[in-house]
Design a protein around this motif. Structure first.
Motif, mmCIF file in Angstrom:
data_model
loop_
_atom_site.group_PDB
_atom_site.id
_atom_site.type_symbol
_atom_site.label_atom_id
_atom_site.label_comp_id
_atom_site.label_asym_id
_atom_site.label_seq_id
_atom_site.Cartn_x
_atom_site.Cartn_y
_atom_site.Cartn_z
ATOM 1 N N ARG A 50 8.300 1.706 -3.724
ATOM 2 C CA ARG A 50 7.763 1.379 -5.050
ATOM 3 C C ARG A 50 7.317 -0.089 -5.156
ATOM 4 O O ARG A 50 6.779 -0.494 -6.189
ATOM 5 N N LEU A 51 7.555 -0.873 -4.115
ATOM 6 C CA LEU A 51 7.149 -2.280 -4.134
ATOM 7 C C LEU A 51 5.671 -2.390 -3.792
ATOM 8 O O LEU A 51 5.252 -1.990 -2.708
ATOM 9 N N LYS A 52 4.890 -2.938 -4.736
ATOM 10 C CA LYS A 52 3.455 -3.080 -4.473
ATOM 11 C C LYS A 52 3.140 -4.411 -3.808
ATOM 12 O O LYS A 52 2.100 -4.572 -3.194
ATOM 13 N N SER A 53 4.038 -5.385 -3.964
ATOM 14 C CA SER A 53 3.779 -6.720 -3.414
ATOM 15 C C SER A 53 4.191 -6.767 -1.942
ATOM 16 O O SER A 53 4.782 -5.834 -1.411
ATOM 17 N N ASP A 54 3.900 -7.902 -1.327
ATOM 18 C CA ASP A 54 4.112 -8.102 0.101
ATOM 19 C C ASP A 54 5.587 -8.496 0.349
ATOM 20 O O ASP A 54 6.006 -9.602 -0.009
ATOM 21 N N LEU A 55 6.363 -7.593 0.949
ATOM 22 C CA LEU A 55 7.797 -7.851 1.171
ATOM 23 C C LEU A 55 8.011 -9.097 2.018
ATOM 24 O O LEU A 55 8.900 -9.912 1.728
#
Ligand code: AMP
Ligand code: GLY
Length: 421
Positions: free
Chosen positions: A300-305
């Motif tokens: 569910r994370l859309k940003s860059d981990l």
């Protein structure tokens, strides 16, 4: 950037899957990894406890960034070992990982800073612990102080069970030194929730909430496991409760750690109980990503981990944008028959190629000489369905998991069912 991820379970598979999406990611190595991870990273046969070999590997291979998955090496100081060689590493140092490594430390910290948790007493002496225990009402909770592979907690519904748990921990020493201290704790009724956050000192960036299913059988029956399935979001839990947990538990705890000289950098994971009146209280803190919480949170994370982790290590976590998708995710764990007690290994797994519409994170797989996938642990695979809501994600997870078969395969059939009511 070349990356080394330390660990080898479903959590690490999900972490690497997310890191690999970063435009900054170069080669990714995993120590020791597993056969599923091998499909997206290069596995190196070094155990998570071999700090010297791991730091040597990182230096020899010009690794730019290291990510630590599991609790044991964190509690034993793996981050300090990498930092001593000037290798950038994501995770808490030993003195901060103590929030997971010592339940007496964690309870005393929360007590000192007035952070909501169950009432407790701690003991280093069996006779004192026993005489206190006998004055308590059941249910009562007995916890070994140190890491015990998730088995150090007994929720006792009879005094007999409580006494025997205490005896096992302090007299039989079934968890070794982890049982030299014990916490006896008030039983909290309610429903559990996991909130993980990226943390650097007082900067706390919470992730979307998740719920785990710890017991091995449907309807929360049977012994506790590492986790049989997870889902996110939690549509049946009021967002005000989640907000309260972040404001009154996670942020004050991160601040308390700084005040104690134990600046925490990494993932702070709060295991919470929501009482029937809607008040969250702390059950435990972990110093790492949850397994299998990670398998539903990171999709569910859309940003860059990778960018988030680098920001945490560089002290710029407050400035970075972190976006989450509205999609729902449900993870169903396929386990070996017999888990969490003894189980066979080496059983051929069929149908993995037939999964078309779900993510599959490998927890305990390897390959035999014929190149077939075989079982190699208690929890084998996590099948993650994604959808517009929990119902859709759940239907996908179960229909795709049905393609996979191995002798003795065990799964719970009620993962996320609570969220449908
Ligand atoms: P822990 O290893 O501390 O997460 O504990 C394992 C499990 O035991 C938790 O996930 C809860 O289900 C249960 N548990 C721990 N502490 C309590 C408590 N004070 N009251 C009720 N259940 C608890
Ligand atoms: N799923 C619970 C944990 O990772 O501790």
């Amino acid at each position: 950037m070349d990356i080394l991820v330390v660990g080898g379970g479903g959590r690490e598979h999900a972490i690497i899957w997310a890191l690999a999406k970063s435009p900054q990611a170069g080669r990714i190595y995993c120590a020791p990894g597993n056969a599923g991870i091998e499909t997206i990273a290069e596995c190196v046969p070094i155990a998570v406890s071999e700090f010297d070999r791991l730091t040597d590997f990182a230096l020899e291979n010009n690794i730019d960034f290291v990510v630590i998955g599991p609790d044991d090496p964190l509690v034993d100081g793996i981050v300090d070992a990498f930092e001593a060689k000037d290798i950038p590493v994501f995770g808490p140092r030993k003195n901060a990982a103590a929030i997971e490594g010592s339940k007496t430390f964690m309870k005393d910290l929360l007590h000192k800073y007035d952070i909501p948790t169950a009432a407790y007493e701690k003991f280093d002496n069996y006779e004192d612990a026993k005489s206190y225990l006998l004055k308590q009402e059941v249910p009562v909770v007995i916890k070994a102080d140190g890491l015990a592979a998730g088995k150090g907690v007994t929720v006792a519904f009879s005094m007999e069970q409580a006494e025997s748990a205490l005896h096992d921990i302090m007299v039989e020493k079934v968890f070794g030194d982890a049982g030299s201290h014990v916490v006896i704790e008030e039983f909290l009724a309610g429903q559990e929730m996991s909130i993980l956050a990226f943390v650097d000192g007082e900067t706390v960036r919470p992730m979307v909430a998740a719920q785990d299913h710890k017991q091995v059988f449907d309807n929360d029956q049977g012994p506790n496991t590492g986790g049989m399935g997870t889902y996110s979001p939690l549509p049946h839990i009021d967002s005000a409760i989640i907000e309260e947990a972040i404001e009154k538990i996670i942020k004050p705890t991160a601040k308390a750690m700084v005040a104690e000289g134990r600046h925490f950098t990494g993932i702070l994971f709060a295991g919470l109980m929501i009482s029937p009146d809607g008040t969250p209280k702390t059950i435990e803190f972990n110093a790492r990503f949850g397994d299998p919480e990670t398998q539903v949170v990171l999709p569910r994370l859309k940003s860059d981990l990778l960018a988030i982790m680098i920001a945490a290590v560089n002290g710029t976590l407050a400035d970075i944008e972190i976006e989450w998708s509205d999609e729902a995710a449900v993870c169903v764990v396929l386990a070996s028959g017999g888990y969490p007690a003894s189980y066979p290994k080496g059983i051929v797994i069929e149908g993995l190629d037939d999964v078309k519409d779900a993510l599959v994170f490998h927890a305990g797989t390897t390959k035999n000489e014929a190149g077939e996938w075989i079982t190699n642990g208690g929890r084998i695979l996590g099948v993650v369905g994604l959808g517009a809501d929990i119902a859709e994600a759940r239907a996908k997870a179960y229909s795709e998991a049905a393609h996979i078969d191995f002798e003795g395969k065990h799964l719970r059939s009620d993962i996320a069912a609570k969220a449908l009511l």
